[in-house]
Design a protein around this motif. Sequence first.
Motif, PDB file in Angstrom:
ATOM      1  N   ALA A 114       4.690  14.216   5.881  1.00 44.82           N
ATOM      2  CA  ALA A 114       3.763  14.947   6.383  1.00 44.82           C
ATOM      3  C   ALA A 114       4.073  14.901   7.978  1.00 44.82           C
ATOM      4  CB  ALA A 114       2.244  14.687   6.240  1.00 44.82           C
ATOM      5  N   CYS A 115       4.422  13.893   8.373  1.00 44.80           N
ATOM      6  CA  CYS A 115       4.672  13.148   9.860  1.00 44.80           C
ATOM      7  C   CYS A 115       6.076  13.724  10.104  1.00 44.80           C
ATOM      8  CB  CYS A 115       4.162  12.125  10.131  1.00 44.80           C
ATOM      9  SG  CYS A 115       2.487  11.752   9.984  1.00 44.80           S
ATOM     10  N   GLY A 116       7.042  13.770   9.243  1.00 39.95           N
ATOM     11  CA  GLY A 116       8.401  13.916   9.614  1.00 39.95           C
ATOM     12  C   GLY A 116       9.025  12.565   9.844  1.00 39.95           C
ATOM     13  N   SER A 117       8.493  11.697   9.617  1.00 37.53           N
ATOM     14  CA  SER A 117       9.066  10.131   9.782  1.00 37.53           C
ATOM     15  C   SER A 117       9.455   9.342   8.819  1.00 37.53           C
ATOM     16  CB  SER A 117       7.837   9.728  10.635  1.00 37.53           C
ATOM     17  OG  SER A 117       8.430   8.265  11.059  1.00 37.53           O
ATOM     18  N   PHE A 118      10.527   8.587   9.038  1.00 36.86           N
ATOM     19  CA  PHE A 118      10.945   7.644   7.794  1.00 36.86           C
ATOM     20  C   PHE A 118      10.881   6.249   8.412  1.00 36.86           C
ATOM     21  CE2 PHE A 118      14.056  11.346   8.415  1.00 36.86           C
ATOM     22  CZ  PHE A 118      13.597  11.985   7.094  1.00 36.86           C
ATOM     23  N   ASP A 119      10.014   6.185   9.400  1.00 35.78           N
ATOM     24  CA  ASP A 119       9.464   4.711   9.831  1.00 35.78           C
ATOM     25  C   ASP A 119       8.942   4.155   8.784  1.00 35.78           C
ATOM     26  OD1 ASP A 119      10.811   5.293  12.296  1.00 35.78           O
ATOM     27  OD2 ASP A 119       8.727   5.880  13.144  1.00 35.78           O
ATOM     28  N   GLU A 120       8.924   2.728   8.657  1.00 40.63           N
ATOM     29  CA  GLU A 120       8.409   1.983   7.671  1.00 40.63           C
ATOM     30  C   GLU A 120       7.002   1.831   7.720  1.00 40.63           C
ATOM     31  OE1 GLU A 120       9.030  -0.571   4.731  1.00 40.63           O
ATOM     32  OE2 GLU A 120      10.625   0.338   5.809  1.00 40.63           O
ATOM     33  N   GLU A 121       6.395   2.204   9.089  1.00 37.72           N
ATOM     34  CA  GLU A 121       4.801   2.160   8.921  1.00 37.72           C
ATOM     35  C   GLU A 121       4.190   3.426   8.562  1.00 37.72           C
ATOM     36  OE1 GLU A 121       5.978   3.870  13.425  1.00 37.72           O
ATOM     37  OE2 GLU A 121       6.389   1.961  12.628  1.00 37.72           O
ATOM     38  N   MET A 122       5.166   4.245   7.952  1.00 32.74           N
ATOM     39  CA  MET A 122       4.550   5.316   7.327  1.00 32.74           C
ATOM     40  C   MET A 122       4.287   5.020   5.762  1.00 32.74           C
ATOM     41  SD  MET A 122       4.339   8.037   9.139  1.00 32.74           S
ATOM     42  CE  MET A 122       4.215   7.644  10.797  1.00 32.74           C
ATOM     43  N   LEU A 123       4.898   3.903   5.407  1.00 30.99           N
ATOM     44  CA  LEU A 123       4.797   3.607   4.048  1.00 30.99           C
ATOM     45  C   LEU A 123       3.588   2.397   3.842  1.00 30.99           C
ATOM     46  CD1 LEU A 123       8.363   2.624   3.196  1.00 30.99           C
ATOM     47  CD2 LEU A 123       7.273   4.900   2.934  1.00 30.99           C
ATOM     48  N   THR A 124       2.777   2.680   2.561  1.00 24.94           N
ATOM     49  CA  THR A 124       1.692   1.902   2.439  1.00 24.94           C
ATOM     50  C   THR A 124       2.122   0.534   2.369  1.00 24.94           C
ATOM     51  OG1 THR A 124       0.620   3.918   1.006  1.00 24.94           O
ATOM     52  CG2 THR A 124      -0.422   1.483   0.697  1.00 24.94           C
ATOM     53  N   LYS A 125       1.332  -0.410   3.072  1.00 27.10           N
ATOM     54  CA  LYS A 125       1.661  -1.787   2.971  1.00 27.10           C
ATOM     55  C   LYS A 125       0.976  -2.669   2.018  1.00 27.10           C
ATOM     56  CE  LYS A 125       3.955  -1.966   6.761  1.00 27.10           C
ATOM     57  NZ  LYS A 125       5.029  -0.643   6.630  1.00 27.10           N
ATOM     58  N   ASP A 126      -0.260  -2.332   1.641  1.00 21.13           N
ATOM     59  CA  ASP A 126      -1.071  -2.890   0.519  1.00 21.13           C
ATOM     60  C   ASP A 126      -0.906  -2.408  -0.645  1.00 21.13           C
ATOM     61  OD1 ASP A 126      -2.801  -4.423  -0.929  1.00 21.13           O
ATOM     62  OD2 ASP A 126      -4.667  -3.632   0.201  1.00 21.13           O
ATOM     63  N   LEU A 127       0.019  -2.742  -1.479  1.00 20.70           N
ATOM     64  CA  LEU A 127       0.273  -2.098  -2.888  1.00 20.70           C
ATOM     65  C   LEU A 127      -0.849  -2.173  -3.653  1.00 20.70           C
ATOM     66  CD1 LEU A 127       3.984  -3.184  -3.430  1.00 20.70           C
ATOM     67  CD2 LEU A 127       3.175  -1.230  -2.268  1.00 20.70           C
ATOM     68  N   LEU A 131      -5.329   4.141  -2.268  1.00 22.42           N
ATOM     69  CA  LEU A 131      -4.030   5.046  -1.929  1.00 22.42           C
ATOM     70  C   LEU A 131      -4.465   5.738  -0.453  1.00 22.42           C
ATOM     71  CD1 LEU A 131      -3.316   6.825  -5.062  1.00 22.42           C
ATOM     72  CD2 LEU A 131      -2.261   4.878  -4.363  1.00 22.42           C
ATOM     73  N   ASP A 132      -3.480   6.168   0.302  1.00 23.47           N
ATOM     74  CA  ASP A 132      -3.754   6.621   1.519  1.00 23.47           C
ATOM     75  C   ASP A 132      -4.307   8.197   1.239  1.00 23.47           C
ATOM     76  OD1 ASP A 132      -3.387   7.870   4.094  1.00 23.47           O
ATOM     77  OD2 ASP A 132      -1.178   7.482   4.131  1.00 23.47           O
ATOM     78  N   THR A 133      -5.498   8.418   1.768  1.00 23.57           N
ATOM     79  CA  THR A 133      -6.238   9.455   1.653  1.00 23.57           C
ATOM     80  C   THR A 133      -5.531  10.705   2.477  1.00 23.57           C
ATOM     81  OG1 THR A 133      -7.917   9.121   3.250  1.00 23.57           O
ATOM     82  CG2 THR A 133      -8.430   8.498   1.036  1.00 23.57           C
ATOM     83  N   LEU A 134      -4.948  10.373   3.515  1.00 25.22           N
ATOM     84  CA  LEU A 134      -4.155  11.289   4.555  1.00 25.22           C
ATOM     85  C   LEU A 134      -5.336  12.220   5.112  1.00 25.22           C
ATOM     86  CD1 LEU A 134      -1.704  12.883   1.877  1.00 25.22           C
ATOM     87  CD2 LEU A 134      -1.064  10.898   3.632  1.00 25.22           C
ATOM     88  N   SER A 135      -6.389  11.671   5.232  1.00 21.64           N
ATOM     89  CA  SER A 135      -7.573  12.388   5.933  1.00 21.64           C
ATOM     90  C   SER A 135      -7.558  12.630   7.416  1.00 21.64           C
ATOM     91  CB  SER A 135      -9.002  11.746   5.524  1.00 21.64           C
ATOM     92  OG  SER A 135      -8.929  10.330   5.830  1.00 21.64           O
ATOM     93  N   ASP A 136      -6.813  11.621   8.095  1.00 24.07           N
ATOM     94  CA  ASP A 136      -6.580  11.838   9.619  1.00 24.07           C
ATOM     95  C   ASP A 136      -5.252  12.770   9.990  1.00 24.07           C
ATOM     96  OD1 ASP A 136      -4.616   9.810   8.165  1.00 24.07           O
ATOM     97  OD2 ASP A 136      -4.082   8.933  10.254  1.00 24.07           O
ATOM     98  N   LEU A 137      -4.768  13.267   8.864  1.00 22.61           N
ATOM     99  CA  LEU A 137      -3.608  14.309   9.426  1.00 22.61           C
ATOM    100  C   LEU A 137      -3.989  15.607   9.796  1.00 22.61           C
ATOM    101  CD1 LEU A 137      -0.953  13.485   6.349  1.00 22.61           C
ATOM    102  CD2 LEU A 137      -1.079  12.659   8.785  1.00 22.61           C
TER     103      LEU A 137
END
Length: 173
Positions: A114-127, A131-137
């Motif tokens: 969604a953000c066009g980013s491959f950065d590590e911070e885009m991935l969920t840390k707490d497995l 789940l990421d709701t993406l509500s802030d996008l």
Amino acid sequence: MDHVQEKMAEHASREPAPATFFTPLNFLFLAAILYTLYLTFRAPTPATLPRPPPPVVFKTYTPRTLLPFSGNDGGPVYFAVRGKVFDVSRGRNFYGPGGPYSNFAGRDASRGLACGSFDEEMLTKDLDGPLDTLSDLGRDEMEALQGWEERFNEKYDVVGRLVSVEEFNQGKA
């Protein structure tokens, strides 16, 4: 004139040359007949059908159970987009080890796409967390994510769905 009559008599007394069967034209004709007979009476080659792909098993994954599907050791490459788990193994050169999108393999790729980013911070840390709701996008990011999801739906098989560990443990999966 004796000499002329003698030659004519000699010529007339010769036996005509026997007609020979072994001429080049007859060989070609015989070869054509034999080839036609071969094509007519040969055993037909059995039709071989291509092997079907292995059946797709639809499973429920959590972020932790999805993690091993990163394509390491030649295994399948899966990742999730908005709760759908896609088998992207056919695109191993993009999504597998060493590919430009390899950090998404075995993970929820929704936010990164969604953000066009491959950065590590885009991935969920707490497995084991929610789940990421993406509500802030924003709207543009959600449209970009929808475009990615449509592309994956067209190209790849959906092999499962991604749920949180809590949902899985409650039997909502």
